[in-house]
Design a protein around this motif. Structure first.
Motif, mmCIF file in Angstrom:
data_model
loop_
_atom_site.group_PDB
_atom_site.id
_atom_site.type_symbol
_atom_site.label_atom_id
_atom_site.label_comp_id
_atom_site.label_asym_id
_atom_site.label_seq_id
_atom_site.Cartn_x
_atom_site.Cartn_y
_atom_site.Cartn_z
ATOM 1 N N LEU A 246 0.814 -1.214 0.000
ATOM 2 C CA LEU A 246 0.000 0.000 0.000
ATOM 3 C C LEU A 246 0.849 1.267 0.000
ATOM 4 N N VAL A 247 1.931 1.270 0.755
ATOM 5 C CA VAL A 247 2.806 2.447 0.747
ATOM 6 C C VAL A 247 3.448 2.624 -0.624
ATOM 7 N N SER A 248 3.873 1.526 -1.230
ATOM 8 C CA SER A 248 4.445 1.600 -2.570
ATOM 9 C C SER A 248 3.406 2.099 -3.570
ATOM 10 N N SER A 249 2.149 1.689 -3.375
ATOM 11 C CA SER A 249 1.083 2.152 -4.259
ATOM 12 C C SER A 249 0.863 3.651 -4.126
ATOM 13 N N LEU A 250 0.938 4.161 -2.914
ATOM 14 C CA LEU A 250 0.778 5.595 -2.698
ATOM 15 C C LEU A 250 1.915 6.400 -3.320
ATOM 16 N N HIS A 251 3.046 5.753 -3.506
ATOM 17 C CA HIS A 251 4.169 6.410 -4.188
ATOM 18 C C HIS A 251 3.982 6.392 -5.706
ATOM 19 N N LYS A 252 2.797 5.928 -6.141
ATOM 20 C CA LYS A 252 2.422 5.913 -7.560
ATOM 21 C C LYS A 252 3.245 4.930 -8.385
ATOM 22 N N ASN A 253 3.765 3.883 -7.752
ATOM 23 C CA ASN A 253 4.472 2.860 -8.512
ATOM 24 C C ASN A 253 3.472 1.984 -9.263
ATOM 25 N N GLU A 254 3.944 1.344 -10.309
ATOM 26 C CA GLU A 254 3.109 0.396 -11.028
ATOM 27 C C GLU A 254 2.703 -0.750 -10.091
ATOM 28 N N THR A 255 1.540 -1.314 -10.352
ATOM 29 C CA THR A 255 1.033 -2.382 -9.488
ATOM 30 C C THR A 255 2.025 -3.531 -9.380
ATOM 31 N N GLN A 256 2.633 -3.898 -10.506
ATOM 32 C CA GLN A 256 3.604 -4.990 -10.507
ATOM 33 C C GLN A 256 4.804 -4.663 -9.626
ATOM 34 N N ILE A 257 5.229 -3.392 -9.633
ATOM 35 C CA ILE A 257 6.364 -2.967 -8.802
ATOM 36 C C ILE A 257 5.988 -3.033 -7.320
ATOM 37 N N CYS A 258 4.764 -2.645 -7.005
ATOM 38 C CA CYS A 258 4.298 -2.702 -5.604
ATOM 39 C C CYS A 258 4.390 -4.124 -5.069
ATOM 40 N N ILE A 259 3.978 -5.087 -5.904
ATOM 41 C CA ILE A 259 4.006 -6.482 -5.483
ATOM 42 C C ILE A 259 5.438 -6.982 -5.345
ATOM 43 N N GLU A 260 6.304 -6.554 -6.251
ATOM 44 C CA GLU A 260 7.694 -6.991 -6.193
ATOM 45 C C GLU A 260 8.402 -6.446 -4.953
ATOM 46 N N VAL A 261 8.122 -5.200 -4.600
ATOM 47 C CA VAL A 261 8.698 -4.620 -3.382
ATOM 48 C C VAL A 261 8.286 -5.434 -2.161
ATOM 49 N N ALA A 262 7.006 -5.800 -2.099
ATOM 50 C CA ALA A 262 6.512 -6.587 -0.962
ATOM 51 C C ALA A 262 7.101 -7.996 -0.981
ATOM 52 N N ARG A 263 7.192 -8.599 -2.155
ATOM 53 C CA ARG A 263 7.724 -9.967 -2.255
ATOM 54 C C ARG A 263 9.130 -10.042 -1.678
ATOM 55 N N ARG A 264 9.947 -9.052 -1.954
ATOM 56 C CA ARG A 264 11.336 -9.071 -1.489
ATOM 57 C C ARG A 264 11.462 -8.855 0.019
ATOM 58 N N SER A 265 10.404 -8.356 0.649
ATOM 59 C CA SER A 265 10.457 -8.142 2.099
ATOM 60 C C SER A 265 9.998 -9.372 2.876
ATOM 61 N N ALA A 266 9.532 -10.398 2.168
ATOM 62 C CA ALA A 266 9.101 -11.635 2.838
ATOM 63 C C ALA A 266 10.319 -12.420 3.318
ATOM 64 N N PRO A 267 10.172 -13.240 4.373
ATOM 65 C CA PRO A 267 11.290 -14.072 4.840
ATOM 66 C C PRO A 267 11.809 -14.958 3.709
ATOM 67 N N LYS A 268 13.104 -15.128 3.623
ATOM 68 C CA LYS A 268 13.718 -15.809 2.480
ATOM 69 C C LYS A 268 13.189 -17.215 2.287
ATOM 70 N N HIS A 269 13.023 -17.967 3.404
ATOM 71 C CA HIS A 269 12.610 -19.364 3.269
ATOM 72 C C HIS A 269 11.130 -19.510 2.948
ATOM 73 N N GLN A 270 10.363 -18.413 2.984
ATOM 74 C CA GLN A 270 8.943 -18.479 2.630
ATOM 75 C C GLN A 270 8.607 -17.557 1.466
ATOM 76 N N ARG A 271 9.598 -16.899 0.938
ATOM 77 C CA ARG A 271 9.376 -15.942 -0.140
ATOM 78 C C ARG A 271 9.158 -16.669 -1.468
ATOM 79 N N PRO A 272 8.049 -16.407 -2.160
ATOM 80 C CA PRO A 272 7.888 -16.992 -3.501
ATOM 81 C C PRO A 272 8.911 -16.376 -4.452
ATOM 82 N N SER A 273 9.421 -17.166 -5.357
ATOM 83 C CA SER A 273 10.401 -16.656 -6.313
ATOM 84 C C SER A 273 9.735 -15.696 -7.292
ATOM 85 N N PHE A 274 10.554 -14.956 -8.005
ATOM 86 C CA PHE A 274 10.020 -14.005 -8.984
ATOM 87 C C PHE A 274 9.196 -14.737 -10.041
#
Length: 289
Positions: A246-274
């Protein structure tokens, strides 16, 4: 599974070493019910006295989590990111449509795709309330970020109440073991006229209390408190993904970028790959089409 293995290994090594050294289990088994009643009863009574009913119930769930592990699995991280992708996309393309999802998420076809997420009431409320605020032109990025940080901090602190309660119990158990030992010594002193072999057995039984208090504190309850804390802190990353999207969305990033930012903040052993995330989003588009 690791918790069960750890408990079994601890019991085998402690009592196996004792027997290997020539110790006898009779005195421990004879005193165990009485000492456990004193120590366990005092610990449970103090626990009930020092915590409210909400914390007591939460601690029961925490103890189950020690053996079941974190609630959120890798597939849930993928589901959450897919859900947030759709909510952000719809809120940008058709704000009126997204209102139907956030005003009544239980009946929303979008939320119903992810039943494990939908069953977490506080989690769904956090998503809906924040998007609702964004639709009301509450688009100051820093205010929204601060609001979410405070909400996440409160949720994290509440989730750790059970871990704190268990740790307090672990800290008290050695002292309660001494209480049981002192009572055993009092009983022994009242029988001072008995033969040495009888007195020796009574003193040994009294020392079982000290052993139990220390053993339960540092081999069972303390490690469980640490495991609960680790699990709840790991689960906190799941809730933090909402903030990232949501914060990334408020920065007017593309939806795909918002999801990628969040994906990278997930714990490594539970993070889905790109690639896994990309495929999941493609599947969403295919279903929608």
């Amino acid at each position: 599974m690791s918790s069960v293995f750890g408990i079994i290994l601890t019991v085998i090594c402690v009592f196996g070493g004792y027997l290997w050294a020539g110790g006898k289990m009779e005195i421990i088994l004879h005193s165990l019910p009485y000492e456990m009643m004193i120590i366990g009863g005092a610990a449970l009574g103090a626990f009930a006295c020092g915590n409210d009913m909400h914390t007591i119930k939460a601690t029961g769930k925490d103890l189950m989590a020690v053996f079941k592990g974190p609630k959120w699995k890798q597939s849930d991280y993928t589901d959450l990111l897919c859900l947030m992708h759709e909510l952000v996309r719809i809120s940008r393309e058709n704000p009126v449509e997204v209102e139907g999802h956030i005003e009544n998420p239980e009946e929303s076809a979008l939320f119903q795709k992810y039943p494990r997420i939908l069953e977490s009431t506080s989690f769904v409320e956090m998503i809906c309330d924040t998007i609702r605020s964004m639709l009301m032109n509450f688009d100051d990025v820093y205010q929204v970020e601060e609001m979410l940080d405070k909400q996440l901090e409160g949720m994290k602190e509440e989730s750790l109440h059970g871990a704190h309660a268990l740790q307090n119990m672990a800290d008290a158990l050695p002292a309660l073991g001494i209480v049981a030992a002192v009572l055993g010594v009092i009983k022994t002193m009242a029988s001072i006229d008995k033969p040495p072999e009888i007195l020796g057995g009574m003193i040994g039984g009294a020392l079982v209390g000290t052993f139990l208090g220390v053993f339960l504190a540092y081999s069972l309850v303390g490690p469980m408190a640490n495991k609960v804390k680790a699990i709840r802190e790991q689960e906190h990353f799941f809730y933090a993904l909402i903030r990232e999207v949501l914060v990334s969305s408020l920065h007017k990033n593309e939806t795909q970028i918002c999801i990628e930012v969040a994906r990278r903040s997930a714990p490594k052993h539970q993070r889905p790959s790109f690639l896994e995330m990309e495929q999941a989003l493609k599947d969403l588009k295919n279903v929608a089409a």
